[in-house]
Enzyme design. Structure first.
Site, short mmCIF file in Angstrom:
data_model
loop_
_atom_site.label_atom_id
_atom_site.label_comp_id
_atom_site.label_asym_id
_atom_site.label_seq_id
_atom_site.Cartn_x
_atom_site.Cartn_y
_atom_site.Cartn_z
N LYS A 2 59.47 41.96 43.70
CA LYS A 2 59.99 40.67 43.71
C LYS A 2 61.40 40.72 44.28
O LYS A 2 62.24 41.38 43.84
CB LYS A 2 60.04 40.40 42.30
CG LYS A 2 58.69 40.20 41.54
CD LYS A 2 58.66 39.63 40.24
CE LYS A 2 57.51 39.66 39.40
NZ LYS A 2 56.58 38.46 39.93
N ARG A 4 46.23 40.97 36.22
CA ARG A 4 44.92 40.82 35.99
C ARG A 4 44.22 42.10 36.16
O ARG A 4 42.99 42.39 35.57
CB ARG A 4 44.48 39.97 37.34
CG ARG A 4 44.50 40.65 38.78
CD ARG A 4 44.33 39.46 39.72
NE ARG A 4 45.60 38.62 39.72
CZ ARG A 4 45.87 37.48 40.62
NH1 ARG A 4 44.76 37.27 41.42
NH2 ARG A 4 46.83 36.61 40.38
#
Length: 309
Positions: free
Chosen positions: A89, A163
Site C-alpha cells: 500500500k 476475503r
C-alpha cells in the site's frame, strides 16, 4: 472501539486472541485457538498463507457459548495490520490499517452483548487473526491457493487478503450448518466510496433478515444500507486458471464482487455479510473520532426476530 483504536504494535494476533480469551472467561464460553503451522494441519491454508510472513503467527480463534436455541455463527476479519503484502500500500493508505481488524472487534462486541444478556442462542465466533506483512516467505501475486473448501484462488493482488482469511473461516462455519452465518469485515474501499463512513453496507438475500435488520437499525440509530448479491457479476470473480479471482481487474463493483467471493464458501447455511468501515473520521454527537462499532447494535436488536425457533 478500544480494540480498533489500539495501535497494531499492541494489538497483533496474540493480543486479539488475549482479548477474545478475556471475553470468553468473563462469560464462561469455550475457546480454542489454532496457531501457526497447525493451521495447515487443520486445513486452514489461506489463513496461514496470508499471515505466514509476519513475526507474530497467524491463528484462528474459535469461541463457543450457549447450548440451547438456534445456532448463530459470527465471523470477523482480524487483519491486525495490513501493509498490502507484496502489493504494498502507499503510505497514506497504510495509515489507518490498525483498524483492519474492525470486523473482529465488531463480532466480539456483538458476542459480548449476546452473552451478557443471556440470549437463547448457540453462539460461535470465528476470527482469523493475521498480519499481512512483507518478508521472503510472503504469498505472491500469481500464486494459486487451495482453500479449506477445495476451491482454488488465483492471487492477483495480495492486498485483497481479507476475503482469503474469511473464506477459510466461513467454510469451517458452514460445515456446522448453523441457522445463520454473519460475517463482518473492513473489506473494501469500494464500500466506503459508495456509501461513506456513516453507513454499514450489508448483503443478504433473505427477506426476513432484511426486514428485521432494517427495522432494528432505524430504532437503534445504527444505520445500514442493503447492497446486492448481484448474480450477473459472478463471472467477474472467475479467472482463467483457478476457480476464483481474489482481485478482479477493471475496478467495477468492488464491494459486490468481494461479497460474491465470500458467498461461494457458504453453501449450507443462511448468510449475511457486512462490509463495514469501523472508523469515525471526525467527532460527532455520541460518536467520538476513532474506532466505531458499526452494525452491532442493529444486529443485536434484530436477532430475536431473526432467530425465532
Amino acid at each position: 472501539r478500544d480494540l480498533i483504536n489500539t495501535p497494531a504494535s499492541d494489538m497483533g494476533p496474540p493480543d486479539l486472541e488475549a482479548a477474545a480469551r478475556k471475553l470468553a472467561e468473563q462469560h464462561g464460553a469455550k475457546i480454542e485457538v489454532t496457531t501457526g503451522d497447525a493451521l495447515l494441519e487443520n486445513n486452514l491454508p489461506m489463513i496461514h498463507a496470508v499471515g505466514r510472513a509476519a513475526d507474530r503467527a497467524p491463528r484462528l480463534i474459535d469461541m463457543a457459548w450457549g447450548d440451547t436455541g438456534p445456532k448463530l455463527t459470527l465471523v470477523g476479519k482480524g487483519v491486525c495490520f495490513d501493509t498490502g503484502g507484496l502489493n504494498l500500500k502507499p503510505g497514506a493508505s497504510m495509515a489507518l490499517m490498525k483498524k483492519d481488524m474492525g470486523g473482529a472487534a465488531a463480532v466480539l462486541g456483538l458476542a459480548h452483548m449476546i452473552m451478557a444478556t443471556g440470549m437463547a442462542v448457540q453462539l460461535r465466533v470465528l476470527i482469523p487473526a493475521v498480519e499481512n506483512s512483507v518478508s521472503g516467505n510472503a504469498f505472491r501475486p500469481g500464486d494459486i491457493l487451495t482453500s479449506r473448501k477445495g476451491l482454488t484462488v488465483e492471487i492477483n493482488n495480495t492486498d485483497a487478503e481479507g476475503r482469503l482469511v474469511l473464506a477459510d473461516a466461513l467454510a469451517l462455519a458452514d460445515e456446522d450448518k448453523p441457522d445463520q452465518i454473519i460475517s463482518m469485515a473492513t473489506l473494501t474501499g469500494a464500500a466506503r466510496v459508495a456509501v461513506g463512513p456513516d453507513l454499514a453496507p450489508y448483503y443478504s438475500d433473505d427477506a426476513a433478515f432484511v426486514s428485521a435488520l432494517e427495522d432494528a437499525a432505524a430504532g437503534s440509530a445504527d444505520p445500514v444500507w442493503r447492497m446486492p448479491f448481484h448474480d450477473a457479476y459472478e463471472a467477474l470473480i472467475e479467472p482463467g486458471i483457478a476457480d476464483l479471482d481474489n482481485a478482479p481487474k477493471g475496478g467495477f463493483a468492488g464491494s459486490i464482487t468481494a461479497a460474491l467471493f465470500l458467498r461461494r464458501f457458504v453453501t449450507e447455511s443462511k448468510y449475511a455479510h457486512f462490509d463495514i468501515y469501523g472508523w469515525q473520521p471526525a467527532d460527532a454527537p455520541a460518536r467520538p473520532k476513532g474506532g466505531a462499532g458499526q452494525g452491532t447494535r442493529a444486529l443485536y436488536a434484530a436477532l430475536p426476530a431473526l432467530l425465532k425457533p
